[in-house]
Design an enzyme around this catalytic site. Structure first.
Site, short mmCIF file in Angstrom:
data_model
loop_
_atom_site.label_atom_id
_atom_site.label_comp_id
_atom_site.label_asym_id
_atom_site.label_seq_id
_atom_site.Cartn_x
_atom_site.Cartn_y
_atom_site.Cartn_z
N HIS A 1 0.86 -1.19 0.00
CA HIS A 1 0.00 0.00 0.00
C HIS A 1 0.89 1.23 0.00
O HIS A 1 1.84 1.32 0.79
CB HIS A 1 -0.91 0.00 1.22
CG HIS A 1 -2.06 0.95 1.10
ND1 HIS A 1 -1.90 2.31 1.19
CD2 HIS A 1 -3.38 0.74 0.87
CE1 HIS A 1 -3.09 2.90 1.03
NE2 HIS A 1 -4.00 1.97 0.82
N ARG B 1 -2.63 1.38 -7.29
CA ARG B 1 -1.71 1.51 -6.16
C ARG B 1 -0.31 0.96 -6.44
O ARG B 1 0.66 1.42 -5.83
CB ARG B 1 -2.32 0.94 -4.88
CG ARG B 1 -2.54 -0.48 -4.79
CD ARG B 1 -3.06 -0.82 -3.39
NE ARG B 1 -4.25 -0.07 -3.01
CZ ARG B 1 -5.22 -0.58 -2.25
NH1 ARG B 1 -5.14 -1.82 -1.84
NH2 ARG B 1 -6.25 0.13 -1.92
N HIS C 1 0.53 -4.94 2.18
CA HIS C 1 -0.89 -4.71 2.45
C HIS C 1 -1.77 -5.90 2.10
O HIS C 1 -2.69 -6.22 2.85
CB HIS C 1 -1.33 -3.49 1.64
CG HIS C 1 -2.75 -3.07 1.86
ND1 HIS C 1 -3.27 -2.76 3.11
CD2 HIS C 1 -3.78 -2.90 0.98
CE1 HIS C 1 -4.55 -2.42 2.99
NE2 HIS C 1 -4.88 -2.51 1.72
N ARG D 1 -4.38 -5.95 -7.05
CA ARG D 1 -5.80 -5.82 -6.72
C ARG D 1 -6.27 -4.37 -6.83
O ARG D 1 -5.60 -3.46 -6.34
CB ARG D 1 -6.04 -6.32 -5.29
CG ARG D 1 -7.44 -6.14 -4.80
CD ARG D 1 -7.60 -6.73 -3.43
NE ARG D 1 -6.79 -6.08 -2.43
CZ ARG D 1 -7.11 -4.96 -1.80
NH1 ARG D 1 -8.25 -4.34 -2.08
NH2 ARG D 1 -6.32 -4.45 -0.88
#
Ligand code: SIN
Length: 568
Positions: free
Chosen positions: A256, A309, A370, A405
Site C-alpha cells: 500500500h 496503487r 498490504h 488488486r
C-alpha cells in the site's frame, strides 16, 4: 523447476487430545468466513467456524476505504470490470472478474439487508467515493473510514442470531487430515486444531468433517511492516500447501502506498492511511512545501495521485531512493477539521495518537505490505485442487486480482466468492471419510527466527526485487529452515507457516522474470506478455522426509486476447 529450503511436511504437534465432528469447517471469521458460514447453514446441518483469535481480530475489521460495487448512477459492472482488469495488468481471470462485478451489487445489497449501515448522502443516497484505479465513484463506506469494522459487526451479529452455527475462538488450524473415499479419491477428512480453551476442547484436537472452507486471510507477517494484524501469518496458505494444494501467483504482493511511517525500527502492523484520503483530495509531496516539495505524481500517470496503487507505490519508492528519504508526505490539511472528523475519524485518531495532526500537519507515509493477491488456486466456485478443500477471500487466488488488486475489491471478493462456494458445496458433500494415518514427517522451525525471516523477505523480496536478492533470500530461508524448535506451540507453528509461505513466495518471485503489476523486478524492468502472461504455480513435493516446492509456469485463460484488448 527449483526447490531450495527443506521444509517440514507437516507441523509437529501433540496427538489430538479431543475429537469432534462437523459437516463443514470454516476457518476464519472475516467477511469471507462468516459469509460462507451464513450462506451454508441453511443447506448444511453442522457448520463449525473456527478462528485463530476472537471473531473480529482479522483483517476485515481493519478495512478502511470500503467495498467496491457498481451501485452509483451511470456506473455499470462493465466499467468496474474494465478498471479491475486494468489494475490486474493482464493477469486476471476474466470470468472470475465478471462474476465479481456482476454479482457484487446484489451481494452488497444483501449485506445492507443483513444490517450493515453504510454512509449516506444528505439526500439519502448511498455515499460512494473513489480510490486508486477507479474511474467512477463506487466505493461504499461506513462510519467514514471504519467500513470493515461495521461489516464485521453486522456479520457477527447475524452469526450470533443463527445459534446453530457453532463458533470456536482461539483455534489455530494446524494441518488438514486426508482420507480416501469410496470412489478412490483422496480428499479432506478433517482438520487438526490447537485451541486455547477450557474443559473438553483445550489443546490439540481433531475435527472430522466432510469439507473445509479456508477463509483465513493474508500473510502480511511475512514482512517486517504490514497493514495486516498480527494474526495474518499465512496459516491457510501453508496448511493448504502441506495438503498438496496448488498455490498460485504468490509473487503478486501488494504494497500500500500510504502507510504512516513510524520510524526505521517500527515493526509489525502499521497504520493505514486510506486511499480514500487521496480520493477526497489529499495529495502526495516529495518534501514539505517550505522545502520546495513537489506533487510528484502529476505527469506520471493520467490519474496522478489516484493511479492504481502499484503505480503509486513504485513512484513513492523510486522517489524515496532518489532523495534518500525514508518516507514522503501526504498533504490533506485543506480538507479541514470538520471534514476530517466526519469522513476519517479513525485515521484522524490514529495519526494524533502517533503525534501527527493531519488537519495542520503533513502525514509521513511510505509503502508497506498490504495484501496478497495470490494464494490457494481456486476455480470460479472456490474449489482448490484438493477435493473437499475450498478457499475464499485473501487466502485464495480466485483470479480476480491478477497482478494488482483494485482498491476495495477485497471485501467484495470475500463476499461474492463465499456466496459462490455456498451455491455448490452442499451438493458436492460426500460421506465423511476416515482420516488416514498421516505418513508426512513432522517438523517445526524455531519461533525466534521470525525477525530474520521478515528482514530478509522485506529487504530482498519486498517492493523492489532482483534475481540476486531473491537467491540470497532463498539461501537465508534455507538456513532458517535448519533451525529446530525446542517445542511445539503457537510461535513455532506460525513461524513454520511463515517460512513455508515465504519460500513459495520467493520462488515465485524468482520465476516471474518480468515486471508486472505489484511485482517489480529491477533486472527485468518491462512487462513480458510473450513469455510471462500466465500464472506461476507452486506445489509442495515430499522427498526424503522433508518438503520442497515445485514451481511451474502455466499459461492461463487470463492471457486471452479479450483481456489484453481491454487493458491495452
Ligand atoms: C484503503 O482504504 O486504502 C485500502 C482499501 C483496500 O485495500 O482495498
Amino acid at each position: 523447476m527449483t526447490s531450495r529450503p527443506r521444509l517440514p511436511q507437516r507441523l509437529t504437534a501433540p496427538p489430538p487430545g479431543w475429537t469432534t465432528t462437523a459437516d463443514v469447517v470454516v476457518v476464519g471469521s472475516g467477511i469471507a468466513g462468516l459469509t460462507a458460514a451464513l450462506r451454508l447453514r441453511p443447506h448444511v446441518e453442522r457448520v463449525l467456524v473456527v478462528t485463530k483469535d476472537v471473531l473480529d481480530a482479522g483483517s476485515t475489521q481493519w478495512a478502511q476505504g470500503g467495498i467496491a460495487a457498481a451501485l452509483g448512477p451511470g456506473d455499470t459492472p462493465g466499467q468496474h470490470e474494465r478498471d479491475t482488469l486494468v489494475a490486474g495488468a493482464g493477469a486476471c481471470d476474466r470470468e472470475a472478474v465478471r462474476a465479481l462485478v456482476t454479482e457484487g451489487p446484489e451481494a452488497v445489497r444483501e449485506l445492507i439487508a443483513l444490517g450493515t449501515v453504510f454512509d449516506h448522502t444528505p439526500g439519502g443516497e448511498l455515499s460512494l467515493t473513489r480510490e486508486g484505479g477507479h474511474l467512477r465513484d463506487r466505493i461504499a463506506h461506513a462510519g467514514g473510514d471504519a467500513t470493515g469494522a461495521e461489516i464485521q459487526r453486522a456479520l457477527i451479529a447475524a452469526v450470533a442470531a443463527a445459534p446453530d452455527i457453532e463458533v470456536v475462538e482461539h483455534a489455530l488450524a494446524v494441518d488438514l487430515l486426508l482420507g480416501t473415499g469410496g470412489d478412490g479419491v483422496r480428499r479432506v477428512a478433517g482438520l487438526t486444531l490447537h485451541v486455547i480453551g477450557e474443559g473438553q476442547r483445550d489443546g490439540v484436537g481433531a475435527v472430522h468433517c466432510r469439507a473445509v472452507v479456508l477463509a483465513s486471510g493474508g500473510l502480511g507477517q511475512v514482512f517486517s511492516q504490514s497493514t495486516n494484524p498480527a494474526v495474518s501469518t499465512g496459516d491457510g496458505v501453508a496448511v493448504a500447501a502441506r495438503a498438496g494444494a496448488v498455490l498460485r501467483d504468490l509473487e503478486f504482493v501488494q504494497f500500500h502506498p500510504t502507510v504512516m511511517y513510524l520510524g526505521p525500527d517500527s515493526q509489525g502492523q502499521q497504520p493505514l492511511i486510506s486511499e480514500a484520503v487521496r480520493g477526497e483530495g489529499g495529495f502526495l509531496l516529495d518534501a514539505p512545501p517550505e522545502e520546495g516539495g513537489r506533487r510528484f505524481m502529476q505527469g506520471r500517470h493520467e490519474l496522478a495521485d489516484l493511479a492504481p496503487r502499484d503505480v503509486v507505490a513504485k513512484a513513492i519508492t523510486g522517489r524515496m531512493l532518489e532523495t534518500g528519504q525514508p518516507h514522503l508526505w501526504l498533504d490533506a490539511r485543506h480538507l479541514g477539521q470538520a471534514f476530517w472528523e466526519r469522513r476519517f475519524p479513525t485515521i484522524l485518531a490514529v495519526c494524533r495518537e502517533h503525534g501527527v495532526d493531519p488537519v495542520t500537519e503533513l502525514i509521513p507515509v511510505a509503502p508497506a505490505q498490504h495484501y496478497a493477491s495470490g494464494g490457494v488456486a481456486t476455480d470460479l466456485h472456490g474449489r482448490s485442487s484438493v477435493p473437499g478443500l475450498y478457499a475464499t477471500g485473501e487466502v485464495a487466488c480466485s483470479g480476480v486480482h491478477g497482478a494488482n488488486r483494485l482498491a476495495s475489491n477485497s471485501l467484495l471478493e470475500g463476499l461474492v466468492f463465499s456466496r459462490r462456494i455456498a451455491e455448490v458445496l452442499p451438493g458436492e458433500l460426500v460421506e465423511a471419510v476416515e482420516p488416514e494415518l498421516d505418513p508426512r514427517v513432522p517438523g517445526l522451525v524455531a519461533g525466534d527466527v521470525r525477525p530474520s525471516l521478515q528482514d530478509t523477505m522485506t529487504a530482498r523480496v519486498g517492493v523492489l526485487r532482483h534475481a540476486d536478492g531473491i537467491a540470497q533470500a532463498l539461501d537465508d530461508l534455507a538456513g532458517l529452515a535448519a533451525s529446530e524448535a525446542a517445542e511445539a506451540g503457537t510461535e513455532a507453528w506460525e513461524t513454520t507457516n511463515l517460512l513455508t509461505v515465504s519460500t513459495a513466495l520467493a520462488l515465485a518471485a524468482g520465476r516471474r522474470e518480468e515486471t508486472r503489476g505489484s511485482h517489480w523486478r529491477e533486472d527485468f524492468p518491462d512487462r513480458d506478455d510473450a513469455a510471462m502472461a500466465g500464472h506461476v504455480d507452486a506445489v509442495l513435493q515430499h522427498v526424503d522426509g522433508r518438503a520442497g516446492f515445485l514451481v511451474s509456469f502455466t499459461p492461463a485463460p487470463s492471457t486471452d486476447p479479450s483481456v489484453q484488448e481491454v487493458i491495452a
